[in-house]
Design a protein around this motif. Structure first.
Motif, short mmCIF file in Angstrom:
data_model
loop_
_atom_site.label_atom_id
_atom_site.label_comp_id
_atom_site.label_asym_id
_atom_site.label_seq_id
_atom_site.Cartn_x
_atom_site.Cartn_y
_atom_site.Cartn_z
N GLY A 181 3.42 -2.13 9.92
CA GLY A 181 4.02 -2.05 12.26
C GLY A 181 2.60 -2.11 12.72
N GLU A 182 2.84 -2.33 13.99
CA GLU A 182 1.57 -2.45 14.95
C GLU A 182 0.93 -0.71 15.66
OE1 GLU A 182 3.79 -2.37 19.15
OE2 GLU A 182 3.18 -4.51 18.02
N GLN A 183 1.96 0.07 15.22
CA GLN A 183 1.06 1.22 15.25
C GLN A 183 0.20 1.87 14.28
OE1 GLN A 183 4.45 0.75 14.65
NE2 GLN A 183 5.74 2.34 13.64
N PHE A 184 0.34 1.39 13.31
CA PHE A 184 -0.39 1.74 11.90
C PHE A 184 -1.09 1.11 11.58
CE2 PHE A 184 4.06 2.34 10.89
CZ PHE A 184 3.96 3.82 10.22
N LYS A 185 -2.34 2.04 11.53
CA LYS A 185 -3.61 1.93 11.20
C LYS A 185 -4.54 2.12 10.00
CE LYS A 185 -8.85 1.45 13.50
NZ LYS A 185 -8.94 2.30 14.62
N PHE A 186 -5.22 1.59 8.91
CA PHE A 186 -5.48 2.13 8.07
C PHE A 186 -6.92 3.06 8.06
CE2 PHE A 186 -8.94 2.15 4.67
CZ PHE A 186 -8.34 2.45 3.35
N LYS A 187 -7.39 3.83 7.55
CA LYS A 187 -8.30 5.20 7.40
C LYS A 187 -8.72 5.13 6.85
CE LYS A 187 -8.33 10.33 9.21
NZ LYS A 187 -9.55 9.69 9.84
N GLU A 188 -8.27 5.12 5.45
CA GLU A 188 -9.19 5.84 4.21
C GLU A 188 -8.26 5.44 2.96
OE1 GLU A 188 -10.66 10.21 3.74
OE2 GLU A 188 -10.31 9.83 5.68
N THR A 189 -8.95 5.57 1.58
CA THR A 189 -8.62 5.93 0.46
C THR A 189 -9.08 7.24 -0.33
OG1 THR A 189 -8.42 3.39 0.40
CG2 THR A 189 -8.42 4.76 -1.77
N ILE A 190 -7.89 7.96 -0.73
CA ILE A 190 -8.23 9.29 -1.33
C ILE A 190 -8.28 9.08 -2.70
CG2 ILE A 190 -7.90 11.16 -1.51
CD1 ILE A 190 -6.94 10.98 1.74
N TYR A 191 -9.22 8.55 -3.92
CA TYR A 191 -9.13 8.98 -4.66
C TYR A 191 -8.73 10.47 -5.16
CZ TYR A 191 -10.59 8.85 -10.44
OH TYR A 191 -10.18 8.80 -11.02
N ILE A 192 -7.50 10.22 -6.06
CA ILE A 192 -7.33 11.79 -6.73
C ILE A 192 -7.38 11.53 -7.97
CG2 ILE A 192 -4.42 12.78 -7.18
CD1 ILE A 192 -5.38 12.55 -4.35
N GLY A 193 -7.82 11.08 -9.43
CA GLY A 193 -7.66 11.13 -10.28
C GLY A 193 -6.83 9.93 -11.06
N THR A 194 -6.83 9.78 -12.70
CA THR A 194 -5.90 8.78 -13.67
C THR A 194 -4.90 9.23 -13.96
OG1 THR A 194 -7.22 9.66 -15.61
CG2 THR A 194 -8.60 8.27 -14.00
N THR A 195 -4.29 8.03 -14.50
CA THR A 195 -3.07 9.22 -15.32
C THR A 195 -2.97 7.61 -16.63
OG1 THR A 195 0.10 9.45 -15.00
CG2 THR A 195 -1.33 6.90 -14.01
N ASP A 196 -1.96 8.32 -17.23
CA ASP A 196 -1.72 7.13 -18.89
C ASP A 196 -0.68 6.36 -18.77
OD1 ASP A 196 -3.92 8.32 -19.58
OD2 ASP A 196 -3.22 10.05 -20.81
N PHE A 197 0.61 6.57 -17.68
CA PHE A 197 1.71 5.96 -17.94
C PHE A 197 1.36 4.90 -17.26
CE2 PHE A 197 3.16 10.42 -15.82
CZ PHE A 197 4.10 10.35 -17.07
N ASN A 198 2.25 4.03 -17.91
CA ASN A 198 2.50 2.41 -17.84
C ASN A 198 3.11 1.91 -17.13
OD1 ASN A 198 4.82 1.95 -18.68
ND2 ASN A 198 3.97 2.37 -20.95
N PRO A 199 2.75 0.35 -16.10
CA PRO A 199 3.75 -0.36 -15.74
C PRO A 199 5.68 0.00 -15.22
CG PRO A 199 1.94 -1.35 -15.69
CD PRO A 199 1.74 -0.28 -16.71
#
Length: 173
Positions: free
Chosen positions: A63-81
Motif C-alpha cells: 500500500g501507499e503508506q508503506f516504504k521499504f526501510k531495511e532488511t535485517i539478517y537474523i540467521g539460518t534454518t534447516d527447515f525446508n519449503p
C-alpha cells in the motif's frame, strides 16, 4: 541439511513516523523472508488466516503508506519449503485477520514468533517498540484512532462514513 537464510524486511509507515520517530518510537511493518518469499500478517474482518505472502521488499503491494526501510539478517534454518508451508498453515489458526490489533497482535508479533520458530532468535526490539511501550503506557491505546487498532473498528468507521455520505447525497437531491 541445508542452511536457508532468514531475514526480516522492515517497512516504514512514514505517514505516522513523522510524528512518532521524534519520541524514539516508530510504527513499522515487518515480514519474514525465506526461500524467496516474504510472509507477514495483516488484519481483515473475517475469522480466517491473516497471514499473506508477497515478493520480498514489495512495498507497492502493501500500500501507499508503506516504504521499504531495511532488511535485517537474523540467521539460518534447516527447515525446508514444505516445513515452512506447514508452519504458515498452523500459524494461520492463531493469526486470524479479525484478531489483528495494532498494539497487541500485529505483523511484528507474527514476524517475531515465526523468526523464533525458525532460528531461535528474535528481531531487534525497535521493530515493535510502539506495541511494547503501549503495555507500559496504557493511555497510549486510547490516544490512537480506533480505526488504526483493529480491522473491525476500521470497517465500522468506513460503513458509518458511507452511510453518512449516502444520507447527505439524499438530502442534497
Amino acid at each position: 541439511m541445508a542452511q536457508e537464510k532468514v531475514q526480516i524486511n522492515v517497512y516504514d509507515m512514514f505517514w505516522t513516523n513523522e510524528y512518532t520517530s521524534t519520541l524514539g518510537v516508530g510504527v513499522y511493518h515487518s515480514g519474514l523472508e525465506i526461500y524467496g518469499v516474504e510472509y507477514s500478517y495483516g488484519g481483515h474482518p473475517f475469522p480466517l488466516s491473516g497471514i499473506f505472502d508477497i515478493a520480498p521488499k514489495d512495498s507497492e503491494d502493501l500500500g501507499e503508506q508503506f516504504k521499504f526501510k531495511e532488511t535485517i539478517y537474523i540467521g539460518t534454518t534447516d527447515f525446508n519449503p514444505n516445513d515452512i508451508s506447514t508452519m504458515i498453515q498452523q500459524m494461520g489458526h492463531k493469526y486470524q485477520g479479525d484478531q489483528y490489533h495494532l498494539l497487541h497482535k500485529n505483523c511484528n508479533h507474527f514476524t517475531a514468533e515465526f523468526c523464533k520458530l525458525l532460528t531461535g532468535k528474535e528481531p531487534p526490539s525497535w521493530v515493535n517498540r510502539l506495541a511494547s511501550v503501549s503495555s507500559y503506557i496504557p493511555f497510549l491505546e486510547k490516544a490512537l484512532p480506533k480505526e488504526w487498532l483493529t480491522p473491525m473498528a476500521l470497517e465500522t468507521s468506513l460503513n458509518q462514513t458511507c452511510s453518512e455520505t449516502t444520507q447527505n447525497s439524499a438530502v442534497l437531491k
